[in-house]
Design a protein around this motif. Structure first.
Motif, PDB file in Angstrom:
ATOM      1  N   VAL A 106       0.841  -1.195   0.000  1.00  0.00           N
ATOM      2  CA  VAL A 106       0.000   0.000   0.000  1.00  0.00           C
ATOM      3  C   VAL A 106       0.876   1.244   0.000  1.00  0.00           C
ATOM      4  N   LYS A 107       0.252   2.389  -0.218  1.00  0.00           N
ATOM      5  CA  LYS A 107       0.979   3.647  -0.203  1.00  0.00           C
ATOM      6  C   LYS A 107       1.421   3.996   1.222  1.00  0.00           C
ATOM      7  N   THR A 108       2.440   4.843   1.325  1.00  0.00           N
ATOM      8  CA  THR A 108       2.961   5.240   2.634  1.00  0.00           C
ATOM      9  C   THR A 108       1.883   5.867   3.499  1.00  0.00           C
ATOM     10  N   SER A 109       1.063   6.734   2.920  1.00  0.00           N
ATOM     11  CA  SER A 109       0.014   7.410   3.681  1.00  0.00           C
ATOM     12  C   SER A 109      -1.007   6.404   4.214  1.00  0.00           C
ATOM     13  N   GLU A 110      -1.338   5.394   3.406  1.00  0.00           N
ATOM     14  CA  GLU A 110      -2.282   4.367   3.841  1.00  0.00           C
ATOM     15  C   GLU A 110      -1.690   3.516   4.959  1.00  0.00           C
ATOM     16  N   ALA A 111      -0.395   3.222   4.851  1.00  0.00           N
ATOM     17  CA  ALA A 111       0.276   2.424   5.873  1.00  0.00           C
ATOM     18  C   ALA A 111       0.296   3.158   7.202  1.00  0.00           C
ATOM     19  N   GLN A 112       0.621   4.453   7.175  1.00  0.00           N
ATOM     20  CA  GLN A 112       0.675   5.219   8.412  1.00  0.00           C
ATOM     21  C   GLN A 112      -0.705   5.359   9.032  1.00  0.00           C
ATOM     22  N   GLU A 113      -1.713   5.508   8.197  1.00  0.00           N
ATOM     23  CA  GLU A 113      -3.086   5.609   8.703  1.00  0.00           C
ATOM     24  C   GLU A 113      -3.496   4.308   9.397  1.00  0.00           C
ATOM     25  N   ALA A 114      -3.072   3.171   8.832  1.00  0.00           N
ATOM     26  CA  ALA A 114      -3.374   1.874   9.440  1.00  0.00           C
ATOM     27  C   ALA A 114      -2.696   1.741  10.794  1.00  0.00           C
ATOM     28  N   VAL A 115      -1.441   2.200  10.868  1.00  0.00           N
ATOM     29  CA  VAL A 115      -0.695   2.136  12.135  1.00  0.00           C
ATOM     30  C   VAL A 115      -1.337   3.042  13.170  1.00  0.00           C
ATOM     31  N   ASP A 116      -1.700   4.243  12.764  1.00  0.00           N
ATOM     32  CA  ASP A 116      -2.350   5.171  13.696  1.00  0.00           C
ATOM     33  C   ASP A 116      -3.639   4.564  14.242  1.00  0.00           C
ATOM     34  N   GLY A 117      -4.319   3.805  13.396  1.00  0.00           N
ATOM     35  CA  GLY A 117      -5.555   3.186  13.837  1.00  0.00           C
ATOM     36  C   GLY A 117      -5.345   2.099  14.873  1.00  0.00           C
ATOM     37  N   LEU A 118      -4.125   1.541  14.929  1.00  0.00           N
ATOM     38  CA  LEU A 118      -3.821   0.506  15.911  1.00  0.00           C
ATOM     39  C   LEU A 118      -3.444   1.089  17.264  1.00  0.00           C
ATOM     40  N   VAL A 119      -3.062   2.352  17.259  1.00  0.00           N
ATOM     41  CA  VAL A 119      -2.577   2.986  18.481  1.00  0.00           C
ATOM     42  C   VAL A 119      -3.701   3.771  19.136  1.00  0.00           C
ATOM     43  N   GLU A 120      -3.829   3.646  20.427  1.00  0.00           N
ATOM     44  CA  GLU A 120      -4.883   4.367  21.128  1.00  0.00           C
ATOM     45  C   GLU A 120      -4.375   4.838  22.481  1.00  0.00           C
ATOM     46  N   ARG A 121      -4.487   6.130  22.737  1.00  0.00           N
ATOM     47  CA  ARG A 121      -4.114   6.637  24.050  1.00  0.00           C
ATOM     48  C   ARG A 121      -5.108   6.151  25.093  1.00  0.00           C
ATOM     49  N   LYS A 122      -4.614   5.862  26.265  1.00  0.00           N
ATOM     50  CA  LYS A 122      -5.483   5.403  27.340  1.00  0.00           C
ATOM     51  C   LYS A 122      -5.802   6.565  28.280  1.00  0.00           C
ATOM     52  N   THR A 123      -7.076   6.780  28.556  1.00  0.00           N
ATOM     53  CA  THR A 123      -7.488   7.809  29.493  1.00  0.00           C
ATOM     54  C   THR A 123      -8.708   7.316  30.262  1.00  0.00           C
ATOM     55  N   PRO A 124      -8.710   7.485  31.596  1.00  0.00           N
ATOM     56  CA  PRO A 124      -9.854   7.044  32.393  1.00  0.00           C
ATOM     57  C   PRO A 124     -11.115   7.863  32.136  1.00  0.00           C
ATOM     58  N   LEU A 125     -10.977   8.938  31.369  1.00  0.00           N
ATOM     59  CA  LEU A 125     -12.141   9.772  31.067  1.00  0.00           C
ATOM     60  C   LEU A 125     -13.033   9.136  29.995  1.00  0.00           C
ATOM     61  N   ILE A 126     -12.512   8.113  29.312  1.00  0.00           N
ATOM     62  CA  ILE A 126     -13.282   7.455  28.256  1.00  0.00           C
ATOM     63  C   ILE A 126     -13.443   5.979  28.598  1.00  0.00           C
ATOM     64  N   TRP A 127     -14.655   5.489  28.419  1.00  0.00           N
ATOM     65  CA  TRP A 127     -14.961   4.093  28.718  1.00  0.00           C
ATOM     66  C   TRP A 127     -15.810   3.521  27.594  1.00  0.00           C
ATOM     67  N   SER A 128     -15.620   2.235  27.339  1.00  0.00           N
ATOM     68  CA  SER A 128     -16.426   1.585  26.309  1.00  0.00           C
ATOM     69  C   SER A 128     -16.827   0.193  26.767  1.00  0.00           C
ATOM     70  N   ALA A 129     -18.074  -0.155  26.509  1.00  0.00           N
ATOM     71  CA  ALA A 129     -18.576  -1.494  26.844  1.00  0.00           C
ATOM     72  C   ALA A 129     -18.508  -2.400  25.625  1.00  0.00           C
ATOM     73  N   GLY A 130     -17.811  -1.929  24.600  1.00  0.00           N
ATOM     74  CA  GLY A 130     -17.696  -2.712  23.379  1.00  0.00           C
ATOM     75  C   GLY A 130     -18.517  -2.162  22.240  1.00  0.00           C
ATOM     76  N   THR A 131     -19.328  -1.158  22.528  1.00  0.00           N
ATOM     77  CA  THR A 131     -20.102  -0.506  21.463  1.00  0.00           C
ATOM     78  C   THR A 131     -19.542   0.897  21.273  1.00  0.00           C
ATOM     79  N   ALA A 132     -20.314   1.908  21.571  1.00  0.00           N
ATOM     80  CA  ALA A 132     -19.828   3.283  21.460  1.00  0.00           C
ATOM     81  C   ALA A 132     -18.965   3.647  22.664  1.00  0.00           C
ATOM     82  N   LYS A 133     -18.015   4.542  22.449  1.00  0.00           N
ATOM     83  CA  LYS A 133     -17.200   5.040  23.547  1.00  0.00           C
ATOM     84  C   LYS A 133     -17.968   6.138  24.272  1.00  0.00           C
ATOM     85  N   ARG A 134     -17.764   6.226  25.581  1.00  0.00           N
ATOM     86  CA  ARG A 134     -18.463   7.227  26.375  1.00  0.00           C
ATOM     87  C   ARG A 134     -17.464   8.080  27.144  1.00  0.00           C
TER      88      ARG A 134
END
Length: 214
Positions: free
Chosen positions: A99-127
């Motif tokens: 894939v293109k470089t931009s697509e690859a980086q977008e895929a990687v960014d999608g794998l990374v997620e900052r953790k914050t106790p202000l956000i919670w998810s039960a597996g559906t929408a984030k709250r």
């Protein structure tokens, strides 16, 4: 990562990775192999093996992997490690998935997620758990956690804004104009900007952390 490069070059992948006997010398040996002619050869034979010893050295001698390193873990080192590791991972996606470089980086960014106790998810929408935060701050907080693009539909589902057109006009477009997010109206998606990230970290997360310590 060393063994992925090794397998790519030699054509044989080991069943289970082990620590190379000498990270620096073994990485240099990879570079001495003949060009495989495969797409991505320069990256996995030369560029990545040149980056790995530096990452390994930071891990060993800068207080990251071992106590008593030269310095304590800090933002400067974390930034260097994150940027290098992110680039390497994106190269793997680019090379092995063609894939293109931009697509690859977008895929990687999608794998990374900052953790914050202000956000919670039960597996559906984030709250966003702080119900006192307005829709704009909730939007930026959600985008800040995800790092990559987030669809307008997912944002609406998480925030439960009653009117999509009003949300688009009063929240997304206003934040976009303030350069706190990038709003792609055609694709109906949004992405946090450095200015938006700074706002989230300084005005939303930091006060909550300080209050929790009290």
């Amino acid at each position: 990562m060393y063994w992925i490069c090794h397998g790519f070059i030699t054509g044989t992948y080991i069943a289970a990775p082990t620590k190379p006997p000498n990270m620096r010398d073994n990485c240099r040996d990879l570079e001495r192999n003949t060009n495989t002619g495969k797409p991505g050869d320069h990256s996995l034979r030369i560029l990545v093996p040149r980056m790995l010893p530096a990452l390994y050295d930071i891990r060993n001698n800068r207080g990251v992997g071992h106590a008593g390193g030269d310095v304590d873990p800090n933002l400067m080192d974390a930034t260097a490690v994150y940027s290098s590791a992110s680039w390497i991972l994106a190269e793997l996606v680019r090379v092995f998935h063609n894939v293109k470089t931009s697509e690859a980086q977008e895929a990687v960014d999608g794998l990374v997620e900052r953790k914050t106790p202000l956000i919670w998810s039960a597996g559906t929408a984030k709250r966003v758990l702080d119900t006192k935060l307005g829709a704009a701050d909730q939007t930026m907080l959600l985008l800040h956690q995800g790092l990559g693009w987030m669809s307008e539909a997912d944002l609406l589902a998480s925030i439960e804004y009653s009117n999509p057109s009003v949300y688009r006009r009063k929240i997304l477009k206003v934040l976009h104009k303030a350069r706190k997010i990038e709003y792609d109206e055609a694709a109906q998606r949004a992405h946090i900007s450095p200015k938006g990230s700074a706002h989230v970290e300084e005005k939303i997360i930091a006060p909550h952390v300080a209050l929790k310590k009290k």
